[in-house]
Enzyme design. Structure first.
Site, PDB file in Angstrom:
ATOM      1  CG  HIS A  56      -0.129   0.006   2.529  1.00 20.20           C
ATOM      2  ND1 HIS A  56       0.436   1.152   3.062  1.00 20.20           N
ATOM      3  CD2 HIS A  56       0.180  -0.995   3.376  1.00 20.20           C
ATOM      4  CE1 HIS A  56       1.064   0.854   4.182  1.00 20.20           C
ATOM      5  NE2 HIS A  56       0.927  -0.445   4.399  1.00 20.20           N
ATOM      6  CG  HIS A 115      -0.752  -4.657   4.907  1.00 19.34           C
ATOM      7  ND1 HIS A 115      -1.173  -3.377   5.154  1.00 19.34           N
ATOM      8  CD2 HIS A 115      -1.880  -5.378   4.656  1.00 19.34           C
ATOM      9  CE1 HIS A 115      -2.496  -3.315   5.075  1.00 19.34           C
ATOM     10  NE2 HIS A 115      -2.944  -4.517   4.764  1.00 19.34           N
TER      11      HIS A 115
END
Length: 201
Positions: free
Chosen positions: A11, A151
């Protein structure tokens, strides 16, 4: 031979990233720079086909996925298994205030013991393995390309499995920066690395 290309993206930046705070499962949105990094990356890969996007349920991943999807005919599918590793009571704590024994997390992952309420590496790897077994491999004959937006810790769990790493080598290679993308060839149960943690900004 049917080969699917799997793109694994981290992200964009958040205020927690900028302040070097442990983020974990805290649902922190992208900051302005994070949105900009995602837009730059989206523009850089606009000609790369992506048939479907799987995202972590956390806002910072979903927003990144939505920016990447703009102009594409690709569904975004939320999968809770892609959520970031949990750090329990240490979430929101700045790096300089983290207990010294936490740093086994990076320096000796095989010795890491999570803080209260935190998650083990083994638990994160188990989630990643479940996703690969249930989603990536079965769909490798259906799609030509798939993207995962997740992530740092989760993406390294995926890399550990696909590259047959041991736990002690969890962080091998460059650390995946915000909006960096790793790519793999998926041929059934066979995996081959194309590029690792590539940045487009």
């Amino acid at each position: 031979m049917i080969v699917m290309i799997l793109y694994v993206m981290r992200h964009g930046e958040t205020d927690y990233n900028k302040a070097r705070k442990l983020q974990g499962k805290h649902d922190i949105p992208l900051n302005e720079n994070g949105i900009e990094l995602a837009k730059i990356t989206a523009a850089a890969i606009k000609d790369i086909p992506i048939d479907v996007i799987y995202s972590s349920p956390l806002t910072r991943a979903i927003t990144t996925a939505e920016i990447i999807r703009e102009g594409r005919n690709a569904d975004i599918i939320i999968d809770n298994r892609l959520e970031e590793m949990g750090f329990g009571v240490l979430e929101g704590v700045a790096k300089e205030r983290i207990p010294e024994d936490f740093f086994n997390f990076f320096n000796a992952p095989e010795k890491y013991v999570p803080a209260e309420g935190g998650e083990t590496f083994e638990a994160v790897i188990k989630r990643a393995q479940s996703f690969i077994d249930d989603v990536v491999i079965p769909n490798s004959a259906k799609y030509e390309s798939m993207m995962i937006v997740a992530h740092g810790s989760m993406n390294n769990a995926i890399a550990l499995i696909l590259l047959h790493r041991e736990l002690k080598d969890y962080w091998d290679g460059p650390f995946p920066k915000n909006c960096s993308i790793s790519s793999y060839e998926i041929n059934g149960g066979n995996f081959e690395l194309i590029d690792y943690a590539k940045k487009y900004y």
